[in-house]
Motif scaffolding. Sequence first.
Motif, PDB file in Angstrom:
ATOM      1  N   TYR A   1      53.494-150.737 -21.648  1.00 32.51           N
ATOM      2  CA  TYR A   1      52.066-150.138 -22.197  1.00 32.51           C
ATOM      3  C   TYR A   1      51.200-151.047 -23.031  1.00 32.51           C
TER       4      TYR A   1
ATOM      5  N   ALA B   1      50.618-149.923 -29.419  1.00 33.46           N
ATOM      6  CA  ALA B   1      51.846-149.583 -28.366  1.00 33.46           C
ATOM      7  C   ALA B   1      52.784-148.959 -29.412  1.00 33.46           C
TER       8      ALA B   1
ATOM      9  N   LYS C   1      48.605-153.111 -21.289  1.00 34.03           N
ATOM     10  CA  LYS C   1      47.366-152.510 -20.492  1.00 34.03           C
ATOM     11  C   LYS C   1      46.392-152.537 -21.721  1.00 34.03           C
TER      12      LYS C   1
ATOM     13  N   GLY D   1      47.759-142.183 -22.802  1.00 37.21           N
ATOM     14  CA  GLY D   1      48.547-142.748 -21.659  1.00 37.21           C
ATOM     15  C   GLY D   1      47.353-143.300 -20.470  1.00 37.21           C
TER      16      GLY D   1
END
Length: 422
Positions: A222, A58, A225, A360
Motif C-alpha cells: 500500500y 499507510a 503506491k 484504497g
Amino acid sequence: LLKNSVIGVVQTFINLILLIIAVPIFIKILGKESYGIFSLVMVAGNLNIFTNLGLGQALLKFLAEQGKGQESDHDVIVSVLLLLLILFPFVSAGIFFWNFLLTQLLGLSSTTATNAQWLLVWTLMANLLIMLGQVPKAMLESIQKIYITNWLQTVYSFLYWIFIIVAVAYKRHLDYVGIAIFSSALIWFLLIWTSALKQWHIPTLHNLSSNFIRIVRKQLNYGVKIYVGSLTSFFFEPLTKVIISHWFGVTEVGYFDIALRVKAQIQTVMLKIFAPLMPLLAQWGNSDKTRYLIQDLEKKSLLLTIPLGVTLFFTLSPALNLWLGEHSMLIDICVKIIAISFLIFSTTAMPSYLFFLACGFPQNTTYIQLTNTGVNLFCLLALQQSVGFLAVPISSAIAIFCSFLLGIYMQKRISHFFLLSN
C-alpha cells in the motif's frame, strides 16, 4: 473533529507569525543570495520525498482501521524498522557525497558549496528524525489525537524559527542555521515519541516473528503506491528550484521560495482543517456516507475559496510590503499567481485527495502528481524564453488547475458524482 481542526488552524497562524518575523531578519542579515542557498539546501536535505515509501500514511490507514491491538503494534514496529533500514544509507550517502549534491545537482559554486556543507549535513540528520517521528504521529492521529500532534508541531515551528533567528543574529553563518534546524527536530522527536507511547502503549513483540514478512508486504504494497505519488511531487516544486538556479540564478530561487512559503501557509491551514478526515474516511471506506461527505466538502470549499482568492489578490501586495519592505515586483506576481491558484483549485480537490489515500485508491494520487509535474515542466520549457522568470508562476498555476481537473474527474469515475451536481 472540530477540536482537532481548530487547534490545527491556531498552530498554523502561530507558525505564520514566526515566518513573518524570521524571513526578513534572515534576508536582512545574511542577504538574498544566502536565503536562496538556504532554500536550495532544504531541497537536498528533504529526505522524506525519496525515502518515506509512503509508510507514514499507510500506517495511519491501517491503525485507524484496526484500532489498538497486536496487529497494530506489529505495524508500528515494522514501520520503524523499515524506515531505519531505508533512511540510514540515504543519510550516509548525502553526507558523503555532499559536494556532488551541492555543485552538480543544485548548481552552486565550489566556494558556496563549501560554506553550505554543514547546513546540508545538519539538515539531513534533522530530516532523519522527522521521518522516524512520522510513526508516533500516525499512532496519535489514528486515535483522533490530532490536537496533540498539532501542539507538538507548534512547539517544533516555534523552536525552528527562534533557533534560526538566534543563529543568524549572533553567528551570521549558515553552519549554525543547520545546528538550529537539527536541535528543533531533536526536541520534537523526543516529545512526539513520549506522547505517543503515553496515549497508545509500548508495542508488543509477541508473535511478531511469525507475522513479520506478511506485515512488511502489507505495508509496502500500500505504501509504495502512495510513495510513487510523493516521489513524483519532487519533480514539481523542488525540481523547479533547481531549474531556476540554473536558468535564472540563486536570488530568483529565493523569490520562488517566498511564494512557496506563502502557499505553504494556505496549504497547512487547509490540511489542518481536513486532517481529521483521514482516519475517519479509513474507517468508513468507500461508502455512500463517505461520498456524500466528500461532495459536500468540495462544494463548500469552492464557494468559500473564490471570494477569498479575490481578497488575496488585492491584499497580498500591501502585506508583502509590510513583511519584506522594498522588494522585487517579481515576488508580488509570483506570490499572487501561485497562492491564489492553489487556494481555489487545490483546496477544493483536497477532500478527494484524502479519499484516494484513505479508501484504497492511492494510485490516483500518483496520476495527479504526474499531471502536476508534467504540465509544469512542459510549460516551463515552452514559456521561459518568451516571459523569463514569469514562466515559473504561470506554469505552476496551469499545473495546479490541470491536476484539479484530473482529481475531480477521477472522483466522478469512482463515486459517480460531479463537483457541481446536486
